[in-house]
Write a protein that holds these residues in place. Structure first.
Motif, PDB file in Angstrom:
ATOM      1  N   PRO A   1       0.825  -1.215   0.000  1.00 42.03           N
ATOM      2  CA  PRO A   1       0.000   0.000   0.000  1.00 42.03           C
ATOM      3  C   PRO A   1       0.863   1.272   0.000  1.00 42.03           C
ATOM      4  N   VAL A   2       0.472   2.228  -0.848  1.00 41.34           N
ATOM      5  CA  VAL A   2       1.171   3.524  -0.901  1.00 41.34           C
ATOM      6  C   VAL A   2       0.128   4.644  -0.869  1.00 41.34           C
ATOM      7  N   PRO A   3      -0.412   4.950   0.324  1.00 46.24           N
ATOM      8  CA  PRO A   3      -1.431   6.007   0.403  1.00 46.24           C
ATOM      9  C   PRO A   3      -0.771   7.372   0.222  1.00 46.24           C
ATOM     10  N   TYR A   4      -1.189   8.124  -0.769  1.00 44.66           N
ATOM     11  CA  TYR A   4      -0.550   9.428  -1.018  1.00 44.66           C
ATOM     12  C   TYR A   4      -1.443  10.275  -1.905  1.00 44.66           C
ATOM     13  N   GLU A   5      -1.588  11.564  -1.554  1.00 42.72           N
ATOM     14  CA  GLU A   5      -2.317  12.482  -2.435  1.00 42.72           C
ATOM     15  C   GLU A   5      -1.728  13.889  -2.354  1.00 42.72           C
ATOM     16  N   GLY A   6      -0.391  13.951  -2.362  1.00 38.01           N
ATOM     17  CA  GLY A   6       0.302  15.226  -2.162  1.00 38.01           C
ATOM     18  C   GLY A   6       0.130  16.249  -3.265  1.00 38.01           C
ATOM     19  N   THR A   7      -0.101  15.818  -4.505  1.00 39.09           N
ATOM     20  CA  THR A   7      -0.158  16.794  -5.612  1.00 39.09           C
ATOM     21  C   THR A   7      -1.495  16.770  -6.348  1.00 39.09           C
ATOM     22  N   VAL A   8      -2.514  16.171  -5.769  1.00 42.07           N
ATOM     23  CA  VAL A   8      -3.803  16.078  -6.488  1.00 42.07           C
ATOM     24  C   VAL A   8      -4.294  17.447  -6.904  1.00 42.07           C
ATOM     25  N   SER A   9      -4.849  17.522  -8.127  1.00 41.15           N
ATOM     26  CA  SER A   9      -5.251  18.824  -8.639  1.00 41.15           C
ATOM     27  C   SER A   9      -6.755  19.053  -8.558  1.00 41.15           C
ATOM     28  N   PHE A  10      -7.545  18.008  -8.349  1.00 42.21           N
ATOM     29  CA  PHE A  10      -9.000  18.211  -8.359  1.00 42.21           C
ATOM     30  C   PHE A  10      -9.612  17.508  -7.140  1.00 42.21           C
ATOM     31  N   LEU A  11     -10.354  16.439  -7.307  1.00 45.65           N
ATOM     32  CA  LEU A  11     -11.015  15.793  -6.178  1.00 45.65           C
ATOM     33  C   LEU A  11     -10.017  14.976  -5.346  1.00 45.65           C
ATOM     34  N   LYS A  12     -10.121  15.101  -4.037  1.00 45.35           N
ATOM     35  CA  LYS A  12      -9.215  14.357  -3.152  1.00 45.35           C
ATOM     36  C   LYS A  12      -9.759  12.966  -2.830  1.00 45.35           C
ATOM     37  N   GLY A  13      -8.953  12.193  -2.106  1.00 45.11           N
ATOM     38  CA  GLY A  13      -9.445  10.896  -1.624  1.00 45.11           C
ATOM     39  C   GLY A  13      -8.536   9.732  -1.928  1.00 45.11           C
ATOM     40  N   THR A  14      -7.520   9.924  -2.796  1.00 41.80           N
ATOM     41  CA  THR A  14      -6.663   8.785  -3.155  1.00 41.80           C
ATOM     42  C   THR A  14      -5.845   8.286  -1.969  1.00 41.80           C
ATOM     43  N   ILE A  15      -5.688   9.133  -0.937  1.00 39.71           N
ATOM     44  CA  ILE A  15      -4.944   8.673   0.238  1.00 39.71           C
ATOM     45  C   ILE A  15      -5.687   7.517   0.928  1.00 39.71           C
ATOM     46  N   ASN A  16      -7.007   7.445   0.715  1.00 43.43           N
ATOM     47  CA  ASN A  16      -7.813   6.363   1.304  1.00 43.43           C
ATOM     48  C   ASN A  16      -7.923   5.147   0.396  1.00 43.43           C
ATOM     49  N   GLY A  17      -7.315   5.222  -0.797  1.00 44.21           N
ATOM     50  CA  GLY A  17      -7.449   4.151  -1.780  1.00 44.21           C
ATOM     51  C   GLY A  17      -6.990   2.785  -1.285  1.00 44.21           C
ATOM     52  N   PRO A  18      -5.735   2.651  -0.809  1.00 43.39           N
ATOM     53  CA  PRO A  18      -5.237   1.318  -0.441  1.00 43.39           C
ATOM     54  C   PRO A  18      -6.095   0.628   0.623  1.00 43.39           C
ATOM     55  N   ASP A  19      -6.451   1.361   1.689  1.00 37.87           N
ATOM     56  CA  ASP A  19      -7.254   0.740   2.755  1.00 37.87           C
ATOM     57  C   ASP A  19      -8.607   0.283   2.228  1.00 37.87           C
ATOM     58  N   ALA A  20      -9.217   1.108   1.367  1.00 39.71           N
ATOM     59  CA  ALA A  20     -10.545   0.767   0.844  1.00 39.71           C
ATOM     60  C   ALA A  20     -10.470  -0.466  -0.053  1.00 39.71           C
ATOM     61  N   ILE A  21      -9.403  -0.561  -0.855  1.00 41.04           N
ATOM     62  CA  ILE A  21      -9.251  -1.715  -1.759  1.00 41.04           C
ATOM     63  C   ILE A  21      -9.049  -2.989  -0.928  1.00 41.04           C
ATOM     64  N   ILE A  22      -8.181  -2.899   0.085  1.00 43.33           N
ATOM     65  CA  ILE A  22      -7.909  -4.082   0.914  1.00 43.33           C
ATOM     66  C   ILE A  22      -9.165  -4.469   1.709  1.00 43.33           C
ATOM     67  N   ALA A  23      -9.922  -3.469   2.180  1.00 47.00           N
ATOM     68  CA  ALA A  23     -11.130  -3.762   2.969  1.00 47.00           C
ATOM     69  C   ALA A  23     -12.127  -4.593   2.154  1.00 47.00           C
ATOM     70  N   VAL A  24     -12.310  -4.275   0.861  1.00 47.30           N
ATOM     71  CA  VAL A  24     -13.302  -5.032   0.070  1.00 47.30           C
ATOM     72  C   VAL A  24     -12.725  -6.317  -0.525  1.00 47.30           C
ATOM     73  N   SER A  25     -11.386  -6.492  -0.442  1.00 51.53           N
ATOM     74  CA  SER A  25     -10.766  -7.683  -1.046  1.00 51.53           C
ATOM     75  C   SER A  25     -11.276  -8.971  -0.398  1.00 51.53           C
ATOM     76  N   ASN A  26     -11.820  -8.840   0.804  1.00 52.12           N
ATOM     77  CA  ASN A  26     -12.430  -9.965   1.517  1.00 52.12           C
ATOM     78  C   ASN A  26     -13.622 -10.543   0.738  1.00 52.12           C
ATOM     79  N   GLN A  27     -14.245  -9.712  -0.096  1.00 49.52           N
ATOM     80  CA  GLN A  27     -15.445 -10.115  -0.845  1.00 49.52           C
ATOM     81  C   GLN A  27     -15.109 -10.642  -2.237  1.00 49.52           C
ATOM     82  N   VAL A  28     -13.831 -10.612  -2.612  1.00 50.87           N
ATOM     83  CA  VAL A  28     -13.431 -11.060  -3.953  1.00 50.87           C
ATOM     84  C   VAL A  28     -13.092 -12.546  -3.901  1.00 50.87           C
ATOM     85  N   GLU A  29     -13.631 -13.329  -4.828  1.00 46.31           N
ATOM     86  CA  GLU A  29     -13.330 -14.760  -4.892  1.00 46.31           C
ATOM     87  C   GLU A  29     -11.858 -14.984  -5.245  1.00 46.31           C
TER      88      GLU A  29
END
Ligand SMILES: [Mn+2]
Length: 292
Positions: free
Chosen positions: A22-50
């Motif tokens: 995981p590399v949570p980072y959004e230091g230079t985002v130019s428009f909508l924020k939220g990519t810093i939460n990307g890794p945790d959110a992806i791993i959280a739902v990975s439990n539901q992936v076959e």
């Protein structure tokens, strides 16, 4: 939390074939924020992936999938570049026979990763899925912007194949005319898919690094991202290209970036990113294009 929520014997970093970083980072985002939460959110739902791949008909977690501690965000874009570069080198993530899968975070995490890969493997190519060319020399005052990610990547390898591109500036068009001509656009993919697939396979060298900006997909499929661009790729197109590429080439590393979770019950984007990571494990573990 570990990707796929696997038991210890299948998620041991010492033996796993796939290393999720995981590399949570959004230091230079130019428009909508939220990519810093990307890794945790992806791993959280990975439990539901076959784990059992529905095309190749085997469990991709047999190879082992370890999840490493996050690389914490730094205070400035150049510090962030150094931190990723040093951490990935120290953790020796680009070892032969193993495949690191980096979960972003914004797209500016890619250049230091390609730098390490290019030091480990000679003549690597980069296969980029993205709505944006990301070829500006600098953007919003820094050379380490997400909008300059591929321009920096070109400093480590000239072999860049860009798929899904549908948004670029006059500067990017003017300064990089050869590369602009090589864009595999969504329109071109619709018109002549087999020609595009041949071009992609022909232009890539034997060793490849794959970077997937989730905005390569149509925003209907991946609404949770900072700069959603209309007219994007479908799940089936992207996975079919990946299946062929992984069967024909040696994939040395992968990143999936720019997932910005929408929150609430809308988990479409992070779920697709988790599914994509699983698909890439399956395609790289069991290389074949003819599925039962
Ligand atoms: Mn993009």
């Amino acid at each position: 939390m570990s990707f796929f929520y696997l038991p210890k014997e299948l998620s041991d970093p010492a033996t796993a074939k796939f290393l999720v970083q995981p590399v949570p980072y959004e230091g230079t985002v130019s428009f909508l924020k939220g990519t810093i939460n990307g890794p945790d959110a992806i791993i959280a739902v990975s439990n539901q992936v076959e784990h059992f791949d529905e095309e190749l008909l085997f469990d991709m977690t047999q190879a082992g999938v370890a999840t490493l501690p996050s690389i914490p965000p730094a205070n400035s874009p150049d510090e962030q570049f150094d931190r990723i570069y040093q951490t990935v080198r120290n953790r020796n993530l680009f070892q032969r026979g193993r495949i690191p899968i980096f979960l972003g975070g914004e797209h500016s995490i890619t250049p230091p990763l390609v730098r390490v890969a290019s030091e480990e493997y000679k003549e690597i190519s980069v296969l980029q899925f993205d709505a944006h060319a990301d070829l500006r020399d600098s953007y919003t005052g820094t050379k380490f912007s997400h909008g300059s990610a591929m321009r920096r990547v070109l400093e480590y390898t000239p072999n860049l194949v860009q798929v899904g591109i549908r948004s670029f500036s006059e500067e990017e068009f003017r300064d990089c005319p050869d590369r602009v001509r090589q864009f595999i656009t969504p329109v071109l993919l619709d018109k002549d898919y087999s020609f595009c697939l041949d071009q992609i396979l022909h232009k890539l060298t034997g060793q490849i690094y794959i970077t997937i900006d989730i905005d390569a997909f149509d925003p209907a499929f991946a609404p949770g991202t900072g700069t959603p661009e209309p007219g994007g790729l479908s799940w089936r197109t992207v996975t079919d290209i990946l299946k062929h590429v992984c069967a024909a080439k040696n994939v040395v590393g992968i990143d999936i970036v720019e997932v910005a979770p929408l929150g609430g019950n809308n988990v479409i984007t992070e779920f697709m990113a988790a599914r994509l990571a699983g698909k890439l494990m399956a395609y790289n573990y069991n290389k074949q294009t003819n599925c039962p």
